[in-house]
Design an enzyme around this catalytic site. Structure first.
Site, PDB file in Angstrom:
ATOM      1  N   LYS A  15       0.830  -1.212   0.000  1.00  8.95           N
ATOM      2  CA  LYS A  15       0.000   0.000   0.000  1.00  8.95           C
ATOM      3  C   LYS A  15       0.859   1.254   0.000  1.00  8.95           C
ATOM      4  O   LYS A  15       0.565   2.228  -0.710  1.00  8.95           O
ATOM      5  CB  LYS A  15      -0.940  -0.026   1.207  1.00  8.95           C
ATOM      6  CG  LYS A  15      -2.008  -1.100   1.113  1.00  8.95           C
ATOM      7  CD  LYS A  15      -2.681  -1.367   2.443  1.00  8.95           C
ATOM      8  CE  LYS A  15      -3.603  -2.570   2.336  1.00  8.95           C
ATOM      9  NZ  LYS A  15      -4.115  -3.038   3.643  1.00  8.95           N
TER      10      LYS A  15
ATOM     11  N   GLN B 199      -5.222  -2.198   9.828  1.00 10.78           N
ATOM     12  CA  GLN B 199      -4.688  -3.403   9.193  1.00 10.78           C
ATOM     13  C   GLN B 199      -4.990  -4.620  10.069  1.00 10.78           C
ATOM     14  O   GLN B 199      -4.620  -4.664  11.236  1.00 10.78           O
ATOM     15  CB  GLN B 199      -3.175  -3.269   8.981  1.00 10.78           C
ATOM     16  CG  GLN B 199      -2.561  -4.430   8.243  1.00 10.78           C
ATOM     17  CD  GLN B 199      -3.016  -4.505   6.785  1.00 10.78           C
ATOM     18  OE1 GLN B 199      -3.066  -3.497   6.093  1.00 10.78           O
ATOM     19  NE2 GLN B 199      -3.363  -5.703   6.335  1.00 10.78           N
TER      20      GLN B 199
ATOM     21  N   ASP C  91     -11.923   1.510   3.443  1.00  8.89           N
ATOM     22  CA  ASP C  91     -11.911   0.048   3.269  1.00  8.89           C
ATOM     23  C   ASP C  91     -13.310  -0.544   3.425  1.00  8.89           C
ATOM     24  O   ASP C  91     -13.493  -1.758   3.370  1.00  8.89           O
ATOM     25  CB  ASP C  91     -10.952  -0.610   4.270  1.00  8.89           C
ATOM     26  CG  ASP C  91     -10.426  -1.951   3.762  1.00  8.89           C
ATOM     27  OD1 ASP C  91     -10.484  -2.188   2.541  1.00  8.89           O
ATOM     28  OD2 ASP C  91      -9.955  -2.758   4.575  1.00  8.89           O
TER      29      ASP C  91
END
Length: 290
Positions: free
Chosen positions: A49, A93, A116
């Site tokens: 990322k 994450q 997300d």
């Protein structure tokens, strides 16, 4: 042999488009990634990322928190980024330590910055068929199918896996695209029959090479979301052990000559997930600055 649905080439095309769009902005969009603890697998994903963000001109800030951090402290950190007007997107994450409440932390993310697509308010909008941040992996699958002109309307899609990260949101997104959807999982009876009935088969179950040739038929499109690290038992000629290998949930070598189209692992859905995350980030930036 099946058509390869190459996520890398589509990702690179998206990268060019995002780079051009970001170059025109007064301020670079910023993504904040919270990492709690130090999981090797997470380090790899985060690195991808950061690399992609730098390539397109976005700002990616990694906030590393200790494994023994308290729930209250994590929430305080997330809320601080919610209030920071220079931050446009926030992700946590996964996985995170089991001592923490994952759901509460994710619900803390401001839906306007939930790039997300994991907040319950975001998923509710998806369920209702309204505009929202579609979870990055699901959006990546949709974009890949669209690029290769594979329509969902009227098709029977079977999704193997029911996680809130991939399986369930993908089912909702496919329904919104007029597919008929079946969700299968580890408890599904006659799984082989269910998967063979699919026009489009999405596999996200987290078991290396579980879907063998007995699970598929000619004419199908197979999307393998699985990313599994497996050790190779053989050794090279100089007796050094081979590096761990990435494989999908589909037995690629034995399936690719049967089906019509298939994603490789690596190089299929993975690159699309990263690209979709930054597409969502740009949408978030434009919405917050409109």
């Amino acid at each position: 042999m099946a058509q390869m649905l190459d996520g890398k080439s589509v990702r690179d095309k998206i990268a060019v488009e995002l780079t051009a769009q970001i170059a025109k902005l007064d301020q670079k969009p910023e993504l904040v990634i919270f990492q709690i603890g130090d999981v090797a697998e997470s380090n790899t994903y985060i690195g991808q990322k950061i690399k992609f963000g730098e390539k397109i001109g976005a700002v990616v800030t990694l906030v590393k928190l200790p494994e023994d951090i308290s729930q209250a402290e994590v929430i305080k950190e997330v809320e601080a980024k919610n209030q920071d007007e220079t931050v446009n997107g926030i992700i946590v994450q996964l996985p995170i330590p089991k001592t923490l409440d994952k759901e509460e932390i994710i619900q803390t993310i401001d839906p306007k910055k939930d790039v997300d697509g994991q907040n319950s308010k975001t998923l509710k909008l998806l369920m209702e068929g309204k505009d929202c941040f579609i979870p990055a992996t699901t959006q990546g699958v949709l974009t890949l199918l669209e690029h290769y002109k594979i329509s969902l309307a009227g098709k029977h899609a079977v999704i193997v896996g029911r996680s809130t990260l991939v399986g369930k949101p993908t089912a909702l997104a496919f329904l919104n695209k007029d597919a008929t959807v079946t969700i299968a999982h580890s408890k599904t009876e006659n799984l082989k029959q269910e998967t063979r009935n699919a026009d489009i088969l999405i596999v996200a179950i987290g078991k290396p090479k579980m879907i063998t040739k007995e699970f598929v038929k000619a004419g199908q499109v197979v999307i393998d979301v699985g990313i599994n690290v497996v050790d190779q038992s053989s050794e090279t000629r100089d007796q050094r052990p081979e590096k761990p290998k990435l494989v999908g949930d589909v037995d690629f070598e034995n399936v690719k000559d049967i089906v019509e189209a298939i994603t490789p692992v690596p190089g299929g859905v993975g690159p699309m997930t990263v690209a979709s995350l930054f597409q969502n980030l740009l949408v978030a930036y434009e919405s917050q600055n409109s």
